[in-house]
Design a protein around this motif. Structure first.
Motif, PDB file in Angstrom:
ATOM      1  N   HIS A  85      -7.097   2.074 -12.658  1.00 43.19           N
ATOM      2  CA  HIS A  85      -7.086   3.304 -11.870  1.00 43.19           C
ATOM      3  C   HIS A  85      -8.384   4.070 -12.052  1.00 43.19           C
ATOM      4  O   HIS A  85      -9.098   3.893 -13.040  1.00 43.19           O
ATOM      5  CB  HIS A  85      -5.862   4.185 -12.183  1.00 43.19           C
ATOM      6  CG  HIS A  85      -5.553   4.397 -13.632  1.00 43.19           C
ATOM      7  ND1 HIS A  85      -4.353   4.898 -14.085  1.00 43.19           N
ATOM      8  CD2 HIS A  85      -6.286   4.174 -14.756  1.00 43.19           C
ATOM      9  CE1 HIS A  85      -4.358   4.975 -15.394  1.00 43.19           C
ATOM     10  NE2 HIS A  85      -5.514   4.558 -15.818  1.00 43.19           N
TER      11      HIS A  85
ATOM     12  N   TYR B  25      -6.956   6.556  -7.251  1.00 41.61           N
ATOM     13  CA  TYR B  25      -6.317   5.328  -6.791  1.00 41.61           C
ATOM     14  C   TYR B  25      -5.864   4.506  -7.993  1.00 41.61           C
ATOM     15  O   TYR B  25      -6.382   4.657  -9.111  1.00 41.61           O
ATOM     16  CB  TYR B  25      -7.279   4.496  -5.929  1.00 41.61           C
ATOM     17  CG  TYR B  25      -8.322   3.754  -6.751  1.00 41.61           C
ATOM     18  CD1 TYR B  25      -8.160   2.416  -7.084  1.00 41.61           C
ATOM     19  CD2 TYR B  25      -9.458   4.410  -7.236  1.00 41.61           C
ATOM     20  CE1 TYR B  25      -9.097   1.751  -7.857  1.00 41.61           C
ATOM     21  CE2 TYR B  25     -10.406   3.756  -8.001  1.00 41.61           C
ATOM     22  CZ  TYR B  25     -10.214   2.416  -8.305  1.00 41.61           C
ATOM     23  OH  TYR B  25     -11.144   1.764  -9.093  1.00 41.61           O
TER      24      TYR B  25
ATOM     25  N   THR C   5       0.103  -3.949  -5.892  1.00 39.52           N
ATOM     26  CA  THR C   5       0.161  -2.660  -5.197  1.00 39.52           C
ATOM     27  C   THR C   5      -1.160  -1.913  -5.301  1.00 39.52           C
ATOM     28  O   THR C   5      -1.792  -1.897  -6.355  1.00 39.52           O
ATOM     29  CB  THR C   5       1.279  -1.775  -5.794  1.00 39.52           C
ATOM     30  OG1 THR C   5       2.543  -2.441  -5.641  1.00 39.52           O
ATOM     31  CG2 THR C   5       1.351  -0.425  -5.107  1.00 39.52           C
ATOM     32  N   LEU C   6      -1.556  -1.292  -4.191  1.00 39.19           N
ATOM     33  CA  LEU C   6      -2.638  -0.314  -4.163  1.00 39.19           C
ATOM     34  C   LEU C   6      -2.005   1.029  -3.843  1.00 39.19           C
ATOM     35  O   LEU C   6      -1.202   1.138  -2.906  1.00 39.19           O
ATOM     36  CB  LEU C   6      -3.668  -0.667  -3.084  1.00 39.19           C
ATOM     37  CG  LEU C   6      -4.709   0.413  -2.752  1.00 39.19           C
ATOM     38  CD1 LEU C   6      -5.660   0.640  -3.925  1.00 39.19           C
ATOM     39  CD2 LEU C   6      -5.498   0.028  -1.494  1.00 39.19           C
TER      40      LEU C   6
ATOM     41  N   ILE D 171      -4.589   0.276  -8.831  1.00 45.37           N
ATOM     42  CA  ILE D 171      -4.298  -1.090  -8.399  1.00 45.37           C
ATOM     43  C   ILE D 171      -3.484  -1.739  -9.509  1.00 45.37           C
ATOM     44  O   ILE D 171      -3.866  -1.675 -10.686  1.00 45.37           O
ATOM     45  CB  ILE D 171      -5.579  -1.907  -8.156  1.00 45.37           C
ATOM     46  CG1 ILE D 171      -6.454  -1.236  -7.094  1.00 45.37           C
ATOM     47  CG2 ILE D 171      -5.243  -3.339  -7.753  1.00 45.37           C
ATOM     48  CD1 ILE D 171      -7.826  -1.882  -6.950  1.00 45.37           C
TER      49      ILE D 171
ATOM     50  N   GLU E 200      -9.020   2.902   2.346  1.00 45.48           N
ATOM     51  CA  GLU E 200      -8.003   1.904   2.715  1.00 45.48           C
ATOM     52  C   GLU E 200      -8.681   0.650   3.277  1.00 45.48           C
ATOM     53  O   GLU E 200      -8.379  -0.473   2.881  1.00 45.48           O
ATOM     54  CB  GLU E 200      -7.035   2.497   3.731  1.00 45.48           C
ATOM     55  CG  GLU E 200      -5.954   1.523   4.170  1.00 45.48           C
ATOM     56  CD  GLU E 200      -5.052   2.077   5.256  1.00 45.48           C
ATOM     57  OE1 GLU E 200      -4.218   1.289   5.765  1.00 45.48           O
ATOM     58  OE2 GLU E 200      -5.176   3.259   5.611  1.00 45.48           O
TER      59      GLU E 200
ATOM     60  N   LEU F 160      -3.111  -4.949   3.805  1.00 46.16           N
ATOM     61  CA  LEU F 160      -2.313  -3.916   3.169  1.00 46.16           C
ATOM     62  C   LEU F 160      -1.077  -3.616   4.020  1.00 46.16           C
ATOM     63  O   LEU F 160      -1.189  -3.353   5.221  1.00 46.16           O
ATOM     64  CB  LEU F 160      -3.145  -2.640   2.982  1.00 46.16           C
ATOM     65  CG  LEU F 160      -4.339  -2.768   2.028  1.00 46.16           C
ATOM     66  CD1 LEU F 160      -5.155  -1.475   2.020  1.00 46.16           C
ATOM     67  CD2 LEU F 160      -3.891  -3.112   0.612  1.00 46.16           C
TER      68      LEU F 160
ATOM     69  N   PHE G 239       0.851  -1.189   0.000  1.00 45.72           N
ATOM     70  CA  PHE G 239       0.000   0.000   0.000  1.00 45.72           C
ATOM     71  C   PHE G 239       0.886   1.238   0.000  1.00 45.72           C
ATOM     72  O   PHE G 239       1.662   1.457   0.929  1.00 45.72           O
ATOM     73  CB  PHE G 239      -0.918  -0.008   1.222  1.00 45.72           C
ATOM     74  CG  PHE G 239      -1.742   1.236   1.390  1.00 45.72           C
ATOM     75  CD1 PHE G 239      -2.462   1.762   0.323  1.00 45.72           C
ATOM     76  CD2 PHE G 239      -1.817   1.878   2.622  1.00 45.72           C
ATOM     77  CE1 PHE G 239      -3.238   2.910   0.480  1.00 45.72           C
ATOM     78  CE2 PHE G 239      -2.585   3.012   2.796  1.00 45.72           C
ATOM     79  CZ  PHE G 239      -3.306   3.528   1.718  1.00 45.72           C
TER      80      PHE G 239
ATOM     81  N   PHE H  61     -10.850  -1.178   0.390  1.00 46.24           N
ATOM     82  CA  PHE H  61     -10.101  -1.992  -0.569  1.00 46.24           C
ATOM     83  C   PHE H  61      -9.531  -3.246   0.084  1.00 46.24           C
ATOM     84  O   PHE H  61      -9.511  -4.314  -0.542  1.00 46.24           O
ATOM     85  CB  PHE H  61      -8.994  -1.169  -1.228  1.00 46.24           C
ATOM     86  CG  PHE H  61      -9.460  -0.366  -2.412  1.00 46.24           C
ATOM     87  CD1 PHE H  61      -9.775  -0.992  -3.612  1.00 46.24           C
ATOM     88  CD2 PHE H  61      -9.610   0.998  -2.319  1.00 46.24           C
ATOM     89  CE1 PHE H  61     -10.219  -0.260  -4.702  1.00 46.24           C
ATOM     90  CE2 PHE H  61     -10.055   1.744  -3.416  1.00 46.24           C
ATOM     91  CZ  PHE H  61     -10.356   1.111  -4.606  1.00 46.24           C
TER      92      PHE H  61
END
Length: 251
Positions: free
Chosen positions: A155, A88, A33-34, A90, A211, A222, A3, A214
């Motif tokens: 995104h 955001y 990855t976020l 991902i 946060e 995360l 994260f 997700f």
């Protein structure tokens, strides 16, 4: 899942970072990855296939001090507002069994974190194929996705606030002169977290909810992280491309 917490960058760094993360994941040099990010200054971001001349009022960009940007994913032009949204991304291995090869189902899965995050804030939202999140009839999030380098980059925007007049000023959405009626119509199609909750929700509150949302939607823990040296080198390399006139004005 790594994260990368909320950071504020210019448009070219933001898009360079998304591509760098995608390349690094495809090279097996980075984990899934976020990432959360914001924009300073604001930017109009074109989809990969769009024409500047058809989509953007360049004089209006100068008046407002807004950057011109282009992403590697498709879709339409958006105004990424410095004061109006959290964005955001991902990044995952494209062969991950959790990701469907069907675009609608892939969007549905990766967008679900927004729905969970909004639920934490007290907002009932749903997925609208192929790439929107809506509250009632109104859009609160738009998303884009591309498969490249052996990875998936997904995104999207999470609207905290919205300035319809500014959007109409910089995007060639209509040949009609900007009017109160046109702005009202836009506000009837788009909503924001602050509008739905009728209070001045902070970016930190939205970030915290997203946060958790997700993590729940993706079924992951995360782990706070940063870019590797390899990724930082890629960001510097790609940023030159994103800031170049050749890239931004390509057809």
């Amino acid at each position: 899942m790594r994260f990368i917490d909320l950071k504020v960058n210019d448009a070219y760094t933001n898009m360079a970072t998304d591509e760098a993360l995608t390349k690094a994941r495809g090279d097996d040099k980075a984990p899934d990855t976020l990432r959360f990010y914001r924009w300073k200054p604001s930017a109009v971001t074109l989809g990969y296939f769009q024409s500047v001349e058809d989509e953007v009022d360049l004089d209006a960009l100068k008046r407002y001090g807004i950057d011109l940007n282009r992403r590697i994913s498709g879709g339409g032009a958006v105004l990424n507002s410095a004061e109006g949204e959290i964005t955001y991304s991902i990044i995952m291995d494209e062969n991950d069994p959790r990701l469907s090869s069907d675009p609608t189902e892939s969007y549905r899965y990766l967008c679900h974190g927004i729905i969970e995050g909004l639920d934490i804030l007290g907002i009932d939202a749903e997925f609208k194929p192929i790439n929107d999140i809506i509250v009632g009839p109104r859009k609160i999030s738009g998303n884009a996705q591309i498969r490249r380098y052996g990875a998936v980059l997904h995104h999207g925007t999470i609207l905290v606030d919205f300035d319809a007049k500014q959007m109409f000023s910089v995007l060639k959405i209509s040949d009609t002169k900007i009017s109160d009626k046109l702005i009202q119509q836009a506000e009837e199609r788009v909503t924001t977290i602050r509008k739905v909750l009728d209070r001045n929700v902070s970016f930190e509150e939205v970030r915290a909810a997203m946060e958790k949302g997700f993590a729940k939607a993706l079924g992951v823990e995360l782990e706070l992280g940063e870019l590797s040296e390899y990724e930082r080198e890629l960001v510097a390399q790609y940023r030159e491309k994103y800031a170049s006139r050749e890239w931004r004005f390509r057809r």
